[in-house]
Design an enzyme around this catalytic site. Structure first.
Site, PDB file in Angstrom:
ATOM      1  N   LYS A   1     124.457  88.007  58.883  1.00 41.79           N
ATOM      2  CA  LYS A   1     123.701  88.593  58.882  1.00 41.79           C
ATOM      3  C   LYS A   1     121.775  88.158  59.040  1.00 41.79           C
ATOM      4  O   LYS A   1     121.150  87.973  58.470  1.00 41.79           O
ATOM      5  CB  LYS A   1     123.411  89.494  58.280  1.00 41.79           C
ATOM      6  CG  LYS A   1     122.760  91.205  58.630  1.00 41.79           C
ATOM      7  CD  LYS A   1     122.239  92.053  57.214  1.00 41.79           C
ATOM      8  CE  LYS A   1     121.168  92.953  57.846  1.00 41.79           C
ATOM      9  NZ  LYS A   1     121.327  94.125  56.657  1.00 41.79           N
TER      10      LYS A   1
ATOM     11  N   ASP B   1     122.459  94.796  49.721  1.00 41.15           N
ATOM     12  CA  ASP B   1     122.139  93.419  50.727  1.00 41.15           C
ATOM     13  C   ASP B   1     120.642  92.791  49.251  1.00 41.15           C
ATOM     14  O   ASP B   1     119.875  93.415  48.903  1.00 41.15           O
ATOM     15  CB  ASP B   1     121.038  93.356  51.603  1.00 41.15           C
ATOM     16  CG  ASP B   1     121.691  94.232  52.710  1.00 41.15           C
ATOM     17  OD1 ASP B   1     122.749  93.882  52.415  1.00 41.15           O
ATOM     18  OD2 ASP B   1     120.960  94.117  53.742  1.00 41.15           O
TER      19      ASP B   1
ATOM     20  N   LYS C   1     122.378  86.530  54.302  1.00 41.25           N
ATOM     21  CA  LYS C   1     121.660  87.048  55.298  1.00 41.25           C
ATOM     22  C   LYS C   1     119.999  86.319  55.730  1.00 41.25           C
ATOM     23  O   LYS C   1     119.744  85.723  54.699  1.00 41.25           O
ATOM     24  CB  LYS C   1     121.315  88.478  54.899  1.00 41.25           C
ATOM     25  CG  LYS C   1     120.239  88.867  55.635  1.00 41.25           C
ATOM     26  CD  LYS C   1     119.863  90.468  55.068  1.00 41.25           C
ATOM     27  CE  LYS C   1     119.457  91.240  55.591  1.00 41.25           C
ATOM     28  NZ  LYS C   1     118.483  92.742  55.533  1.00 41.25           N
TER      29      LYS C   1
END
Length: 216
Positions: free
Chosen positions: A181, A89, A151
């Site tokens: 996400k 991430d 995300k």
């Protein structure tokens, strides 16, 4: 698919200890969560603790500001993969994005994607700092950079995930084959389910074990 199979049990606080990570991984195993998300220094430990399970080890790159050199982000990703992280991430270069240097944003993302291959990369766009139009543009750049997910948030800024942001990102991400996400401020099952209903594929939360156990 149960809610547990969407949850990345997360502990990214700078003061997290070895004992804290051990507890995080034990909780993830007990509840059969999708993964844990830890800082890079704990990737090897988490992999060891989760050996023999299906729980993924996720880590962060350029976290939480996204403002470091692309070469450093790429090296972080490479070292994380070598330590057996399953997913990365990364934080988008928000300063470059806000400046309008989209080529730099795409290059930054691509450098991490290349370093992490064949493992998926999620790009944190810090939605609380962006307008709706900028969120749509960010999705396009994330796709151009070759990432797998967009995300919402680091959870370390002025706001976390919102249902509205997830709905917007999911609609836009669908155009590019991206997944979403949601992370930041998701502390109970009702909120997590609302994010899934809005189009999120993954949920990042420090309350993953409680949500899966029906305690939150």
């Amino acid at each position: 698919m149960t809610i547990a199979q969407h949850l990345e049990h997360t502990l990214l606080k700078p003061e997290a200890t070895v004992e804290d990570i051990m507890l995080l991984c034990r909780q993830a195993k007990e509840q059969a969560l999708l993964g844990v998300c830890v800082n890079p220094c704990y990737v090897a430990l988490a992999r060891h603790l989760l050996s023999g399970t299906d729980v993924k080890v996720v880590t962060v790159v350029g976290f939480p500001l996204g403002a470091t050199f692309s070469e450093v982000k790429a090296l972080e990703a490479k070292m994380a993969v070598e330590a057996h992280a399953d997913e990365i991430d990364m934080v988008m270069n928000i300063a470059a994005f806000k400046t309008g240097d989209y080529a730099a944003v795409v290059s930054d993302i691509r450098s991490v994607v290349e370093a992490a291959k064949p493992f998926p990369v999620k790009v944190i766009i810090e939605a609380c700092l962006l307008t709706d139009a900028e969120k749509r543009t960010a999705c396009r750049l994330v796709a151009e950079g070759g990432a797998t997910f967009v995300k919402t948030s680091t959870g370390f800024n002025q706001g976390g995930a919102t249902v509205g942001d997830v709905e917007l990102l999911a609609a836009e991400a669908k155009k590019y084959g991206l997944k979403v996400k949601a992370a930041g401020g998701i502390r109970d099952a009702a909120t997590a389910q609302a994010m899934l209903d809005a189009g999120a594929e993954r949920i990042g939360t420090s309350a993953g074990h409680k949500i899966a156990a029906g305690e939150a």
